[in-house]
Design an enzyme around this catalytic site. Structure first.
Site, PDB file in Angstrom:
ATOM      1  N   TYR A   1      32.145  34.950  44.318  1.00  0.00           N
ATOM      2  CA  TYR A   1      33.163  35.604  43.491  1.00  0.00           C
ATOM      3  C   TYR A   1      33.532  34.648  42.370  1.00  0.00           C
ATOM      4  CZ  TYR A   1      37.641  37.830  42.288  1.00  0.00           C
ATOM      5  OH  TYR A   1      38.685  38.447  41.633  1.00  0.00           O
ATOM      6  N   ASP A  43      30.945  27.043  39.748  1.00  0.00           N
ATOM      7  CA  ASP A  43      32.303  27.570  39.834  1.00  0.00           C
ATOM      8  C   ASP A  43      33.017  26.777  40.924  1.00  0.00           C
ATOM      9  OD1 ASP A  43      34.616  28.893  40.455  1.00  0.00           O
ATOM     10  OD2 ASP A  43      33.760  30.896  40.229  1.00  0.00           O
ATOM     11  N   LYS A  71      43.048  26.717  40.280  1.00  0.00           N
ATOM     12  CA  LYS A  71      43.782  26.385  41.506  1.00  0.00           C
ATOM     13  C   LYS A  71      44.400  24.987  41.462  1.00  0.00           C
ATOM     14  CE  LYS A  71      41.299  29.863  44.132  1.00  0.00           C
ATOM     15  NZ  LYS A  71      42.080  31.035  44.355  1.00  0.00           N
TER      16      LYS A  71
HETATM   17  N1  HOZ Z   1      40.806  36.455  44.971  1.00  0.00           N
HETATM   18  C1  HOZ Z   1      41.734  35.613  45.647  1.00  0.00           C
HETATM   19  C2  HOZ Z   1      41.155  34.977  46.846  1.00  0.00           C
HETATM   20  N2  HOZ Z   1      39.855  34.442  46.735  1.00  0.00           N
HETATM   21  C3  HOZ Z   1      42.956  36.368  46.045  1.00  0.00           C
HETATM   22  C4  HOZ Z   1      44.021  36.162  45.084  1.00  0.00           C
HETATM   23  C5  HOZ Z   1      45.384  36.681  45.519  1.00  0.00           C
HETATM   24  O1  HOZ Z   1      45.489  37.740  46.104  1.00  0.00           O
HETATM   25  O2  HOZ Z   1      46.347  36.009  45.237  1.00  0.00           O
END
Ligand code: HOZ
Length: 450
Positions: A144, A239, A267
């Site tokens: 992702y 990534d 992050k």
């Molecule tokens: N896509 C995020 C986890 N890999 C989730 C983000 C969220 O819901 O804060």
């Protein structure tokens, strides 16, 4: 555990926010539960609006390596906020954070700050396309890279959790430009390159995959990706939104000793405030406006509060921190494995540094196919049992657990004790389901115990 206030607020939220949330996995849909609305957080603990407390393993999905609201960080932010919340003009903070990132991750000879990991990945790919004058990219199924169109093809994270790995709304053109390979399978990468000679701008990879659950790379896989990209004149994009500063101060690239051309970050570099960054070879980043013609901009890019938080976080990464995170995570992984074994529930624990995922399957998980062989119904049961026992695990089988410096061995041991009860509950339900199935030839699935 009383949850009426959260339930009431969720009902109200659903009337204004799609699904009642601002990011899909938070709705707890795939685990058959109702989200808890958070009032505050401190250290490793979340407090919801009903007054319940939870040991948190989501940790805002990764940024909070030092825990929630560490005192030094909140002090730095309080001081920063009095100097203004956004300038829309350069400030010394972004220069300092850029230099700090480069000192820790030298492959980022130049860095551009943005506001999210999604922005970082889509901008890095734009640079790669401009540099190579090619249009296709290769990504791995289950990885992702945010929610830009070109990445929502066999994507992981919430897209996988909700069963829409390839999202409606993505144009055929975008989907056709995204070629798919299988993680930890070099042969699949070579086949894609061979079938698309001279057209692939870049291969993008989570060097430690964290969005189909945690799936570390097999030995030599990242090195082989570097070689195959070089052989085909394509750029290698790491990534490291999750792995950056988790796998150690130099990220997965230092751990694997592989130098990507471009890297995406997020992050931890924002310490819990909205930040992303992309960077890499100086000649490639020279293409970015205003030095070059590749356009990318942002009102809140380099935001002074986010830069302040990022600087504080990176300045407090020490080798002893990583040692203690690894020890806590090893203790948690071993405890979960024991508890599952004792309960007779087949679980594979993948762990790396301060990340882990318990996969509810009896086969080793090394790619998308094995990750998606996990029993998500049993994970959901496990999640609900943990939640009602005060443990806030990721509300999806396909997300990583994050351990932070604020977790204590007491937290870990309490988590393992709760897991013993949760695994036994899973076992009891599956035993009664199979006996009912064999006596009646089927039957309705058990109701979601929320
Ligand atoms: N896509 C995020 C986890 N890999 C989730 C983000 C969220 O819901 O804060």
């Amino acid at each position: 555990m009383a949850t009426t206030r959260s339930a009431r607020l969720f009902a109200r939220a659903r009337k204004i926010l799609p699904g009642g949330v601002d990011s899909p996995v938070r709705a707890f849909t795939s685990v058959g539960a109702s989200p808890r609305f958070i009032a505050r957080a401190s250290g490793a603990t979340l407090f919801d609006i009903d007054g319940n407390r939870y040991i948190d393993y989501v940790m805002s999905w990764g940024p909070l390596i030092h825990g929630h609201a560490p005192r030094g960080l909140t002090k730095a932010l309080k001081a920063a906020v009095t100097r203004g919340t956004s300038y829309g003009a350069p400030s010394p903070l972004e220069v300092a954070l850029g230099e700090k990132v480069r000192a820790l991750m030298p492959s980022l000879e130049r860095v551009r700050f943005v506001s999210s990991g999604t922005e970082a990945a889509m901008s890095a790919i734009r640079v790669a396309r401009a540099a190579t004058k090619r249009e296709k990219i290769i990504k791995f199924e289950g990885c992702y890279h945010g929610h830009a169109d070109e990445f929502l093809v066999r994507a992981g994270s919430g897209a996988l959790t909700l069963g829409v790995p390839t999202s409606p709304g993505v144009t055929r053109g975008a989907a056709e430009d995204t070629l798919i390979a299988s993680y930890n399978d070099l042969g699949s990468v070579e086949r894609v390159f061979d079938a698309n000679p001279g057209t692939v701008a870049a291969l993008i990879v989570e060097p430690i995959a964290g969005n189909m659950g945690l799936v570390p790379p097999t030995n030599g896989f990242l090195r082989d990706l570097r070689a195959v990209c070089d052989a085909h004149g394509a750029l290698l994009v790491f990534d490291e939104v999750i792995s950056g500063f988790r796998a150690g101060t130099g990220g997965a690239q230092a751990w694997a000793n592989v130098k990507p051309d471009l890297t995406c970050l997020g992050k931890i570099i924002g310490g819990g405030l909205p930040v992303g960054a992309y960077g890499g070879r100086a000649d490639l980043m020279a293409l970015v406006a205003p030095d070059g013609p590749v356009y990318q901009a942002g009102t809140l890019s380099g935001n002074p509060l986010a830069m302040t938080a990022g600087l504080w976080c990176l300045e407090h990464l020490t080798s002893s921190l990583y040692k203690s995170l690894a020890a806590l995570t090893t203790r948690l992984a071993a405890g979960l494995a024991d508890a599952a074994r004792d309960a007779g529930v087949p679980v594979q624990i993948n762990a790396f540094g301060s990340l882990l995922t318990p996969f509810f399957t009896d086969r080793p998980v090394r790619d998308y196919a094995s990750a998606t062989s996990a029993d998500t119904t049993t994970y959901a049961r496990f999640f609900r049992a943990m939640l009602s026992n005060g443990i806030y695990a990721p509300p999806s089988q396909f997300e990583a657990w994050f351990v932070s410096a604020a977790h204590s061995t007491r937290d870990i041991d309490r988590t393992v004790a709760a897991a013993r009860t949760a695994f036994r509950a899973c076992r009891a339900v599956s035993a009664s389901t199979s006996s009912r199935d064999s006596s009646t030839g089927g039957g309705a699935p058990p109701p979601a115990a929320n």
